[in-house]
Design a protein around this motif. Structure first.
Motif, PDB file in Angstrom:
ATOM      1  N   GLU A 153      62.621  40.031  70.867  1.00  0.00           N
ATOM      2  CA  GLU A 153      63.141  39.444  69.705  1.00  0.00           C
ATOM      3  C   GLU A 153      61.834  39.503  68.389  1.00  0.00           C
ATOM      4  N   ASP A 154      62.253  39.833  67.097  1.00  0.00           N
ATOM      5  CA  ASP A 154      61.506  39.958  66.016  1.00  0.00           C
ATOM      6  C   ASP A 154      60.974  38.456  65.973  1.00  0.00           C
ATOM      7  N   PRO A 155      59.896  38.280  65.634  1.00  0.00           N
ATOM      8  CA  PRO A 155      58.802  39.200  65.072  1.00  0.00           C
ATOM      9  C   PRO A 155      57.889  39.507  66.287  1.00  0.00           C
ATOM     10  N   TYR A 156      58.529  39.301  67.552  1.00  0.00           N
ATOM     11  CA  TYR A 156      57.767  39.741  68.883  1.00  0.00           C
ATOM     12  C   TYR A 156      57.739  41.176  69.354  1.00  0.00           C
ATOM     13  N   GLU A 157      56.589  41.773  69.709  1.00  0.00           N
ATOM     14  CA  GLU A 157      56.666  43.082  70.108  1.00  0.00           C
ATOM     15  C   GLU A 157      55.665  43.094  71.365  1.00  0.00           C
ATOM     16  N   MET A 162      51.197  38.951  63.884  1.00  0.00           N
ATOM     17  CA  MET A 162      50.956  39.093  62.633  1.00  0.00           C
ATOM     18  C   MET A 162      50.822  40.810  62.507  1.00  0.00           C
ATOM     19  N   PHE A 163      49.735  41.345  62.166  1.00  0.00           N
ATOM     20  CA  PHE A 163      49.595  42.712  61.959  1.00  0.00           C
ATOM     21  C   PHE A 163      48.556  43.273  63.215  1.00  0.00           C
TER      22      PHE A 163
END
Length: 154
Positions: free
Chosen positions: A61-65, A92-93
């Motif tokens: 699910e956004d923002p998880y990768e 984050m980044f």
């Protein structure tokens, strides 16, 4: 790869899968992606290794990768998985290592060293991504994962 070395056999005489081992130590099977092809467990030390055909990356699910290396390892005991290697999350980044997972009642606490996030255990009742890693994992999409809290250690 052999499955669950140094582990007792299941009812049908086969060595337990990594998903059986997770359940035995009170973890949901969804901690690992679908498609684990083998595992080993040293019951004396708690050293657990799980093997995928290849590295795996997907976004539940956004923002998880999430990224899983082809070999994932850690020390497992009841309600605790420590010294975790081979699993990273995009924060984050930056990609950061998930180093510990602790079950606290109906919650799982994921530690990346500098912060801990709490998620309901029910979010991990199924393995992601659908179809398993190795099929179309790099473009895989999973179900919804909802966080309860993100806290820094005291």
């Amino acid at each position: 790869m052999s499955t669950a070395a140094a582990s007792p056999a299941t009812n049908n005489g086969e060595a337990p899968s990594v998903y059986d081992i997770l359940r035995e130590f009170n973890f949901p099977i969804g901690l690992l992606p679908e498609g684990v092809v083998g595992c080993s467990l040293d019951r004396t030390t708690g050293k657990l290794e799980a093997y995928l055909n290849e590295a795996c990356q997907f976004s539940p699910e956004d923002p998880y990768e999430l990224r899983y290396k082809a070999t994932i390892s850690g020390q497992i005991s009841k309600n605790r998985l420590t010294d975790l290697k081979g699993v990273t999350v995009k924060f984050m980044f930056f990609w950061v290592n998930i180093v510990e997972v602790v079950r606290n009642g109906d919650d799982l606490l994921f530690s990346v060293g500098v912060a801990t996030a709490s998620f309901p255990v029910d979010n991990f009742s199924e393995c992601l991504p659908p179809g398993g890693c190795g099929a179309d994992c790099k473009n895989g999409k999973g179900g919804k994962i909802k966080t309860k809290s993100l806290v820094s250690p005291a």
